[in-house]
Scaffold this motif. Structure first.
Motif, PDB file in Angstrom:
ATOM      1  N   GLU A   1      47.236  31.216  36.711  1.00  6.52           N
ATOM      2  CA  GLU A   1      47.530  31.820  35.404  1.00  6.52           C
ATOM      3  C   GLU A   1      47.991  30.756  34.411  1.00  6.52           C
ATOM      4  N   MET A   2      48.778  29.787  34.880  1.00  5.70           N
ATOM      5  CA  MET A   2      49.198  28.685  34.013  1.00  5.70           C
ATOM      6  C   MET A   2      47.992  27.856  33.581  1.00  5.70           C
ATOM      7  N   THR A   3      47.105  27.591  34.526  1.00  2.00           N
ATOM      8  CA  THR A   3      45.879  26.851  34.180  1.00  2.00           C
ATOM      9  C   THR A   3      45.131  27.580  33.085  1.00  2.00           C
ATOM     10  N   ARG A   4      44.924  28.864  33.263  1.00  2.00           N
ATOM     11  CA  ARG A   4      44.167  29.658  32.275  1.00  2.00           C
ATOM     12  C   ARG A   4      44.834  29.620  30.902  1.00  2.00           C
ATOM     13  N   GLU A   5      46.146  29.720  30.889  1.00  2.00           N
ATOM     14  CA  GLU A   5      46.882  29.731  29.622  1.00  2.00           C
ATOM     15  C   GLU A   5      46.679  28.435  28.832  1.00  2.00           C
ATOM     16  N   HIS A   6      46.508  27.321  29.533  1.00  2.00           N
ATOM     17  CA  HIS A   6      46.447  26.025  28.851  1.00  2.00           C
ATOM     18  C   HIS A   6      45.030  25.481  28.677  1.00  2.00           C
ATOM     19  N   LEU A   7      44.024  26.230  29.121  1.00  2.00           N
ATOM     20  CA  LEU A   7      42.649  25.796  28.882  1.00  2.00           C
ATOM     21  C   LEU A   7      42.327  25.914  27.401  1.00  2.00           C
ATOM     22  N   LYS A   8      41.444  25.039  26.933  1.00  2.00           N
ATOM     23  CA  LYS A   8      41.110  25.036  25.511  1.00  2.00           C
ATOM     24  C   LYS A   8      39.885  25.874  25.188  1.00  2.00           C
ATOM     25  N   SER A   9      38.908  25.934  26.092  1.00  2.00           N
ATOM     26  CA  SER A   9      37.658  26.630  25.775  1.00  2.00           C
ATOM     27  C   SER A   9      37.694  28.076  26.254  1.00  2.00           C
ATOM     28  N   GLU A  10      37.096  28.937  25.457  1.00  2.00           N
ATOM     29  CA  GLU A  10      37.030  30.356  25.798  1.00  2.00           C
ATOM     30  C   GLU A  10      36.207  30.577  27.063  1.00  2.00           C
ATOM     31  N   ALA A  11      35.140  29.806  27.236  1.00  2.00           N
ATOM     32  CA  ALA A  11      34.294  29.964  28.426  1.00  2.00           C
ATOM     33  C   ALA A  11      35.087  29.676  29.696  1.00  2.00           C
ATOM     34  N   ALA A  12      35.921  28.643  29.675  1.00  2.00           N
ATOM     35  CA  ALA A  12      36.731  28.310  30.844  1.00  2.00           C
ATOM     36  C   ALA A  12      37.779  29.381  31.096  1.00  2.00           C
ATOM     37  N   ARG A  13      38.382  29.905  30.036  1.00  2.00           N
ATOM     38  CA  ARG A  13      39.366  30.978  30.201  1.00  2.00           C
ATOM     39  C   ARG A  13      38.707  32.234  30.771  1.00  2.00           C
ATOM     40  N   GLU A  14      37.490  32.534  30.319  1.00  2.00           N
ATOM     41  CA  GLU A  14      36.761  33.696  30.832  1.00  2.00           C
ATOM     42  C   GLU A  14      36.453  33.528  32.321  1.00  2.00           C
ATOM     43  N   LEU A  15      36.061  32.319  32.708  1.00  2.00           N
ATOM     44  CA  LEU A  15      35.786  32.052  34.121  1.00  2.00           C
ATOM     45  C   LEU A  15      37.016  32.391  34.959  1.00  2.00           C
ATOM     46  N   LEU A  16      38.175  31.934  34.512  1.00  2.00           N
ATOM     47  CA  LEU A  16      39.388  32.192  35.292  1.00  2.00           C
ATOM     48  C   LEU A  16      39.836  33.650  35.187  1.00  2.00           C
ATOM     49  N   GLY A  17      39.562  34.293  34.076  1.00  2.00           N
ATOM     50  CA  GLY A  17      39.861  35.724  33.980  1.00  2.00           C
ATOM     51  C   GLY A  17      39.078  36.511  35.021  1.00  2.00           C
ATOM     52  N   GLU A  18      37.791  36.180  35.175  1.00  2.00           N
ATOM     53  CA  GLU A  18      36.961  36.828  36.196  1.00  2.00           C
ATOM     54  C   GLU A  18      37.472  36.497  37.598  1.00  2.00           C
ATOM     55  N   ALA A  19      37.859  35.239  37.792  1.00  2.00           N
ATOM     56  CA  ALA A  19      38.340  34.810  39.111  1.00  2.00           C
ATOM     57  C   ALA A  19      39.635  35.528  39.489  1.00  2.00           C
ATOM     58  N   LEU A  20      40.546  35.676  38.533  1.00  2.00           N
ATOM     59  CA  LEU A  20      41.803  36.379  38.803  1.00  2.00           C
ATOM     60  C   LEU A  20      41.555  37.854  39.118  1.00  2.00           C
ATOM     61  N   ALA A  21      40.616  38.462  38.400  1.00  2.00           N
ATOM     62  CA  ALA A  21      40.269  39.859  38.694  1.00  2.00           C
ATOM     63  C   ALA A  21      39.659  39.972  40.088  1.00  2.00           C
ATOM     64  N   GLY A  22      38.852  38.978  40.481  1.00  2.00           N
ATOM     65  CA  GLY A  22      38.273  38.964  41.820  1.00  2.00           C
ATOM     66  C   GLY A  22      39.339  38.862  42.897  1.00  2.00           C
ATOM     67  N   PHE A  23      40.371  38.062  42.641  1.00  2.00           N
ATOM     68  CA  PHE A  23      41.473  37.949  43.596  1.00  2.00           C
ATOM     69  C   PHE A  23      42.169  39.299  43.753  1.00  2.00           C
ATOM     70  N   ASP A  24      42.430  39.973  42.647  1.00  2.00           N
ATOM     71  CA  ASP A  24      43.106  41.269  42.710  1.00  2.00           C
ATOM     72  C   ASP A  24      42.285  42.290  43.504  1.00  2.00           C
ATOM     73  N   ARG A  25      40.952  42.230  43.372  1.00  2.00           N
ATOM     74  CA  ARG A  25      40.098  43.137  44.145  1.00  2.00           C
ATOM     75  C   ARG A  25      40.142  42.792  45.634  1.00  2.00           C
ATOM     76  N   ALA A  26      40.189  41.495  45.947  1.00  2.00           N
ATOM     77  CA  ALA A  26      40.174  41.049  47.343  1.00  2.00           C
ATOM     78  C   ALA A  26      41.524  41.261  48.031  1.00  2.00           C
ATOM     79  N   VAL A  27      42.600  41.234  47.251  1.00  2.00           N
ATOM     80  CA  VAL A  27      43.955  41.361  47.819  1.00  2.00           C
ATOM     81  C   VAL A  27      44.692  42.474  47.065  1.00  2.00           C
TER      82      VAL A  27
END
Length: 201
Positions: free
Chosen positions: A64-90
């Protein structure tokens, strides 16, 4: 004569600090799981397991800290999807961590999840039934011939094998988000494939 360099400023590298923190927390999860599955020390597993859940929360916090400090929207979106995937898996992982971290409240039946309608903690009354309902413990469950370590915290069950896998995928996704943010992207899933030796697909 060497050139003077600007000092390294942590405040300018929040995304990298978040990722390295998530990576270290994942190593704790992976080492705990390795011991549970291979060393057969039940006492150690009982001791390690709640802190394995806490380390999972640190993986999330780092990403979440990584996502907060990324500069590009595409990179933030990638991590948003990844975090949602983690929540589904756990599912329930965050709430299990809350039960463990605030054990002093949950043992008395006054935790946030036990009495959510009573907003002020000082107004909550101790409750033995709620205390027992939110007991937490380490256990083993069978999946066919396989024994799987699980941690049960009240209403929430965390399969530790699935959780370690999801945490590792999340750390790999965070690395790929950093690469994307720096303009040096790799194909999605490449990091996981290289690290775990499994083909994408």
């Amino acid at each position: 004569m060497s050139e003077a360099r600007d000092p390294w400023r942590p405040t300018e590298h929040g995304a990298n600090i978040g990722h390295s923190s998530a990576w270290a927390a994942h190593r704790k999860v992976a080492l705990d799981l390795h011991r549970m599955l291979n060393e057969g020390d039940q006492d150690r597993a009982l001791i390690d397991a709640p802190y394995t859940i806490m380390a999972l929360r640190h993986v999330l916090r780092g990403v979440e800290m990584t996502r907060e400090h990324l500069k590009s929207e595409a990179a933030r979106e990638l991590l948003g999807e990844a975090l949602a995937g983690f929540d589904r898996a756990v599912p329930g992982g965050k709430k299990a961590r809350d039960v463990i971290e605030h054990f002093d409240e949950y043992a008395m039946g006054v935790g946030n999840l036990q009495q959510p309608k009573v907003r002020a903690p000082r107004d909550r009354k101790p409750d033995d039934v709620l205390s027992e309902k939110y007991n937490h413990r380490f256990d083993w469950e069978r999946d066919g011939d396989e024994r799987r370590p699980v941690y049960i915290a009240g209403l929430y069950r965390v399969d530790l094998i699935a959780a370690e896998e999801a945490a590792f995928r999340l750390v790999c996704d965070a690395y790929e988000a950093l690469r994307l943010d720096e303009g040096n992207p790799v194909p999605r899933g490449w990091t996981y494939e290289v690290q775990r030796g499994t083909p994408r697909g």
